[in-house]
Design an enzyme around this catalytic site. Sequence first.
Site, PDB file in Angstrom:
ATOM      1  N   SER A  23       0.835  -1.214   0.000  1.00 55.92           N
ATOM      2  CA  SER A  23       0.000   0.000   0.000  1.00 55.92           C
ATOM      3  C   SER A  23       0.868   1.261   0.000  1.00 55.92           C
ATOM      4  O   SER A  23       0.591   2.224  -0.723  1.00 55.92           O
ATOM      5  CB  SER A  23      -0.894   0.019   1.243  1.00 55.92           C
ATOM      6  OG  SER A  23      -1.800  -1.044   1.216  1.00 55.92           O
ATOM      7  N   ARG A  27       1.486   4.283  -3.031  1.00 51.71           N
ATOM      8  CA  ARG A  27       1.225   5.692  -2.727  1.00 51.71           C
ATOM      9  C   ARG A  27       2.470   6.544  -2.921  1.00 51.71           C
ATOM     10  O   ARG A  27       2.394   7.709  -3.332  1.00 51.71           O
ATOM     11  CB  ARG A  27       0.676   5.821  -1.304  1.00 51.71           C
ATOM     12  CG  ARG A  27      -0.787   5.335  -1.219  1.00 51.71           C
ATOM     13  CD  ARG A  27      -1.150   4.860   0.156  1.00 51.71           C
ATOM     14  NE  ARG A  27      -2.571   4.591   0.334  1.00 51.71           N
ATOM     15  CZ  ARG A  27      -3.178   3.433   0.018  1.00 51.71           C
ATOM     16  NH1 ARG A  27      -2.468   2.456  -0.510  1.00 51.71           N
ATOM     17  NH2 ARG A  27      -4.467   3.268   0.227  1.00 51.71           N
ATOM     18  N   GLY A 102      -5.926  -3.735  -7.726  1.00 56.31           N
ATOM     19  CA  GLY A 102      -7.077  -2.909  -7.385  1.00 56.31           C
ATOM     20  C   GLY A 102      -6.656  -1.545  -6.860  1.00 56.31           C
ATOM     21  O   GLY A 102      -7.295  -0.526  -7.148  1.00 56.31           O
ATOM     22  N   ARG A 130     -14.043  -6.528 -10.663  1.00 56.03           N
ATOM     23  CA  ARG A 130     -14.136  -5.872  -9.341  1.00 56.03           C
ATOM     24  C   ARG A 130     -14.963  -4.584  -9.438  1.00 56.03           C
ATOM     25  O   ARG A 130     -14.866  -3.846 -10.413  1.00 56.03           O
ATOM     26  CB  ARG A 130     -12.720  -5.629  -8.779  1.00 56.03           C
ATOM     27  CG  ARG A 130     -12.071  -6.973  -8.444  1.00 56.03           C
ATOM     28  CD  ARG A 130     -10.671  -6.833  -7.938  1.00 56.03           C
ATOM     29  NE  ARG A 130     -10.608  -6.254  -6.602  1.00 56.03           N
ATOM     30  CZ  ARG A 130      -9.469  -6.068  -5.951  1.00 56.03           C
ATOM     31  NH1 ARG A 130      -8.308  -6.396  -6.506  1.00 56.03           N
ATOM     32  NH2 ARG A 130      -9.471  -5.546  -4.743  1.00 56.03           N
ATOM     33  N   SER A 177     -13.374   1.575   3.100  1.00 53.36           N
ATOM     34  CA  SER A 177     -12.432   1.249   2.026  1.00 53.36           C
ATOM     35  C   SER A 177     -11.366   2.322   1.906  1.00 53.36           C
ATOM     36  O   SER A 177     -11.661   3.489   1.640  1.00 53.36           O
ATOM     37  CB  SER A 177     -13.168   1.125   0.690  1.00 53.36           C
ATOM     38  OG  SER A 177     -12.226   1.166  -0.365  1.00 53.36           O
ATOM     39  N   GLN A 179      -9.212   2.362  -0.428  1.00 58.38           N
ATOM     40  CA  GLN A 179      -9.047   2.699  -1.850  1.00 58.38           C
ATOM     41  C   GLN A 179     -10.032   3.783  -2.265  1.00 58.38           C
ATOM     42  O   GLN A 179      -9.674   4.706  -3.000  1.00 58.38           O
ATOM     43  CB  GLN A 179      -9.210   1.439  -2.702  1.00 58.38           C
ATOM     44  CG  GLN A 179      -8.063   0.452  -2.453  1.00 58.38           C
ATOM     45  CD  GLN A 179      -8.187  -0.838  -3.217  1.00 58.38           C
ATOM     46  OE1 GLN A 179      -9.196  -1.099  -3.870  1.00 58.38           O
ATOM     47  NE2 GLN A 179      -7.160  -1.672  -3.143  1.00 58.38           N
ATOM     48  N   ASP A 314      -7.183  -8.031   4.773  1.00 57.91           N
ATOM     49  CA  ASP A 314      -6.383  -8.872   3.874  1.00 57.91           C
ATOM     50  C   ASP A 314      -5.808 -10.100   4.586  1.00 57.91           C
ATOM     51  O   ASP A 314      -5.283 -11.009   3.939  1.00 57.91           O
ATOM     52  CB  ASP A 314      -5.235  -8.059   3.260  1.00 57.91           C
ATOM     53  CG  ASP A 314      -5.763  -6.973   2.331  1.00 57.91           C
ATOM     54  OD1 ASP A 314      -6.928  -7.071   1.899  1.00 57.91           O
ATOM     55  OD2 ASP A 314      -5.014  -6.020   2.036  1.00 57.91           O
ATOM     56  N   LYS A 341     -12.619  -9.246  -3.730  1.00 56.05           N
ATOM     57  CA  LYS A 341     -11.164  -9.010  -3.812  1.00 56.05           C
ATOM     58  C   LYS A 341     -10.648  -9.715  -5.063  1.00 56.05           C
ATOM     59  O   LYS A 341     -11.419  -9.966  -5.990  1.00 56.05           O
ATOM     60  CB  LYS A 341     -10.486  -9.520  -2.539  1.00 56.05           C
ATOM     61  CG  LYS A 341     -10.936  -8.790  -1.270  1.00 56.05           C
ATOM     62  CD  LYS A 341     -10.455  -7.357  -1.223  1.00 56.05           C
ATOM     63  CE  LYS A 341     -10.883  -6.667   0.064  1.00 56.05           C
ATOM     64  NZ  LYS A 341     -10.520  -5.246   0.100  1.00 56.05           N
ATOM     65  N   ARG A 387      -3.162 -14.055  -1.925  1.00 60.46           N
ATOM     66  CA  ARG A 387      -3.316 -14.295  -0.480  1.00 60.46           C
ATOM     67  C   ARG A 387      -3.890 -15.694  -0.211  1.00 60.46           C
ATOM     68  O   ARG A 387      -3.562 -16.317   0.801  1.00 60.46           O
ATOM     69  CB  ARG A 387      -4.178 -13.212   0.176  1.00 60.46           C
ATOM     70  CG  ARG A 387      -3.575 -11.825  -0.035  1.00 60.46           C
ATOM     71  CD  ARG A 387      -3.718 -10.877   1.099  1.00 60.46           C
ATOM     72  NE  ARG A 387      -3.235  -9.568   0.660  1.00 60.46           N
ATOM     73  CZ  ARG A 387      -1.970  -9.158   0.739  1.00 60.46           C
ATOM     74  NH1 ARG A 387      -1.052  -9.929   1.274  1.00 60.46           N
ATOM     75  NH2 ARG A 387      -1.617  -7.973   0.285  1.00 60.46           N
TER      76      ARG A 387
HETATM   77  O1  SPQ Z   1      -4.693  -3.738  -4.627  1.00 61.56           O
HETATM   78  P1  SPQ Z   1      -5.638  -4.840  -4.320  1.00 61.56           P
HETATM   79  O2  SPQ Z   1      -5.653  -5.840  -5.404  1.00 61.56           O
HETATM   80  O3  SPQ Z   1      -7.032  -4.340  -4.019  1.00 61.56           O
HETATM   81  O4  SPQ Z   1      -5.075  -5.551  -2.987  1.00 61.56           O
HETATM   82  C1  SPQ Z   1      -5.613  -6.040  -1.749  1.00 61.56           C
HETATM   83  C2  SPQ Z   1      -4.670  -7.246  -1.337  1.00 61.56           C
HETATM   84  O5  SPQ Z   1      -5.120  -8.247  -0.792  1.00 61.56           O
HETATM   85  O6  SPQ Z   1      -3.478  -7.087  -1.556  1.00 61.56           O
HETATM   86  C3  SPQ Z   1      -7.081  -6.453  -1.803  1.00 61.56           C
HETATM   87  F1  SPQ Z   1      -7.385  -7.422  -2.534  1.00 61.56           F
HETATM   88  O7  SPQ Z   1      -5.436  -5.078  -0.692  1.00 61.56           O
HETATM   89  C4  SPQ Z   1      -6.165  -3.839  -0.594  1.00 61.56           C
HETATM   90  C5  SPQ Z   1      -6.995  -3.836   0.681  1.00 61.56           C
HETATM   91  O8  SPQ Z   1      -7.884  -4.921   0.720  1.00 61.56           O
HETATM   92  C6  SPQ Z   1      -5.155  -2.721  -0.579  1.00 61.56           C
HETATM   93  C7  SPQ Z   1      -5.703  -1.437  -0.056  1.00 61.56           C
HETATM   94  C8  SPQ Z   1      -4.942  -0.183  -0.236  1.00 61.56           C
HETATM   95  O9  SPQ Z   1      -3.710  -0.233  -0.474  1.00 61.56           O
HETATM   96  O10 SPQ Z   1      -5.553   0.894  -0.121  1.00 61.56           O
HETATM   97  C9  SPQ Z   1      -6.905  -1.367   0.647  1.00 61.56           C
HETATM   98  C10 SPQ Z   1      -7.781  -2.547   0.857  1.00 61.56           C
HETATM   99  O11 SPQ Z   1      -8.851  -2.518  -0.064  1.00 61.56           O
HETATM  100  P2  SPQ Z   1     -10.204  -1.683   0.191  1.00 61.56           P
HETATM  101  O12 SPQ Z   1     -11.117  -2.137  -0.947  1.00 61.56           O
HETATM  102  O13 SPQ Z   1     -10.708  -2.144   1.501  1.00 61.56           O
HETATM  103  O14 SPQ Z   1      -9.936  -0.271   0.124  1.00 61.56           O
END
Ligand code: SPQ
Length: 426
Positions: A23, A27, A102, A130, A177, A179, A314, A341, A387
């Site tokens: 993460s 960023r 994602g 997704r 979330s 993201q 996660d 996910k 994962r």
């Molecule tokens: O990037 P991606 O594919 O969404 O990765 C995952 C993971 O397991 O590595 C989710 F599948 O992590 C996300 C996490 O679940 C990474 C993330 C972030 O860096 O902001 C936030 C989480 O997702 P969300 O949908 O809850 O915001």
Amino acid sequence: MAKLIIKPIKQIKAEIQVPGDKSISHRAIMIGSLANGETVVNNFLMSEDCLATVKCLGQLGIDIQMANDKCQMSDGCRTIIRGKGLRGLRESKAVLDVGNSGTTIRLLSGILAGQSFTSTITGDKSIQKRPMMRIVKPLRSMGATIEGREEKDQIFAPLKISGGKLSPIKYELPIASAQVKSAILLAGLFAEGETRVIEKVQARDHTERMLAYFGVKNGQEFQGKVVDVPGDLSSAAFFIVAALIAPNSELIIKNVGTNPTRTGIIEVLQRMGAKLEIVDEQVVSGEPRATILVTRSSLRGTNISGEIIPRLIDEIPIIAVAATQAQGITEISGARELRVKESDRLAAISAELGKMGAKIKELDDGMIIEGPTGLKGAKVKSYGDHRVAMSLTIAGLIADGETTIDDTACIETSFPGFEALLRHIQ
Ligand code: SPQ
């Protein structure tokens, strides 16, 4: 298709580090690209997901230099971004491809919403399934024009984003979330006035911390910085659980990120009776990190629900593995997000741990696991989800006989060097 064959482990006695936080690495590339001048990222995660972010920003005109393409650990992974300021991105002639990430598609969409050009962004099959309405809705209300494949109330990639002058918003997140929160905050950098996101339950706060670390103030240009990325607690989690459930184990993991919005797994495992010690805590580049000491422990079942869920979202697949070895019932609820996910993680982990003999029941929004169970080696699959693949690998370490995990190339999206580290600790 790559596969992993795992045999039972006798003990774990090692001192290790895990690769940089995914993460934070994403960023650092995005915010560094919007800064003026050089941003140096130490211990950048050289995984497929983060390299997708690097490639997209490269297509948008940012020069990003990797010190060493092969590096995976602290010393070598120095990445230099030559940021061009808030208005420095230029149109990409080609489609932006985020691969499996994602985080890349959702955060970058926030940035693209504020540009004066049009972009098309997409990813692999999993990404195209997704849900994107969660970011499209607030970004549209800020003034961006976004088209995609619309089905019922949902919208899916490929997304065509025509950015422009954005208005600030005050937005209450309907789901926890990071993201969605981050997409809005990054779009807010291009809006005149204050953009505010309200969270009922706090999700990881790496974007807010990094914007503060760079000294970002609404709409104003800012300078590049040095960012030291801690090890990823979500990656460390696999080795933490391995050392808790494998015989005679003691493990030291140095330099792991311990941001409180991510440490739900530590709290839950401690509640389950895990001997885990957090020492040498310090804050570097605005993020806490520490050394984690793990000793093999007898675990007991617990309930996991409510506000803690986003702080361990996660880690639920690997917590399920730990729960198969815990005395009594572990019930996880309020985790429906796991269904959207990289795979449907509730279905995937229930089905595959079930094949190994776990007593596990899939719920609409969680799982019930009864332990302890002697797992048996089996042929299991990852559903292309890193994962799930790594969780099943750890289950294989304590199973009787051989476990074959199919389709493990996906591990590269977040944890290059996973297999080598697994061999190293034995
Ligand atoms: O990037 P991606 O594919 O969404 O990765 C995952 C993971 O397991 O590595 C989710 F599948 O992590 C996300 C996490 O679940 C990474 C993330 C972030 O860096 O902001 C936030 C989480 O997702 P969300 O949908 O809850 O915001």
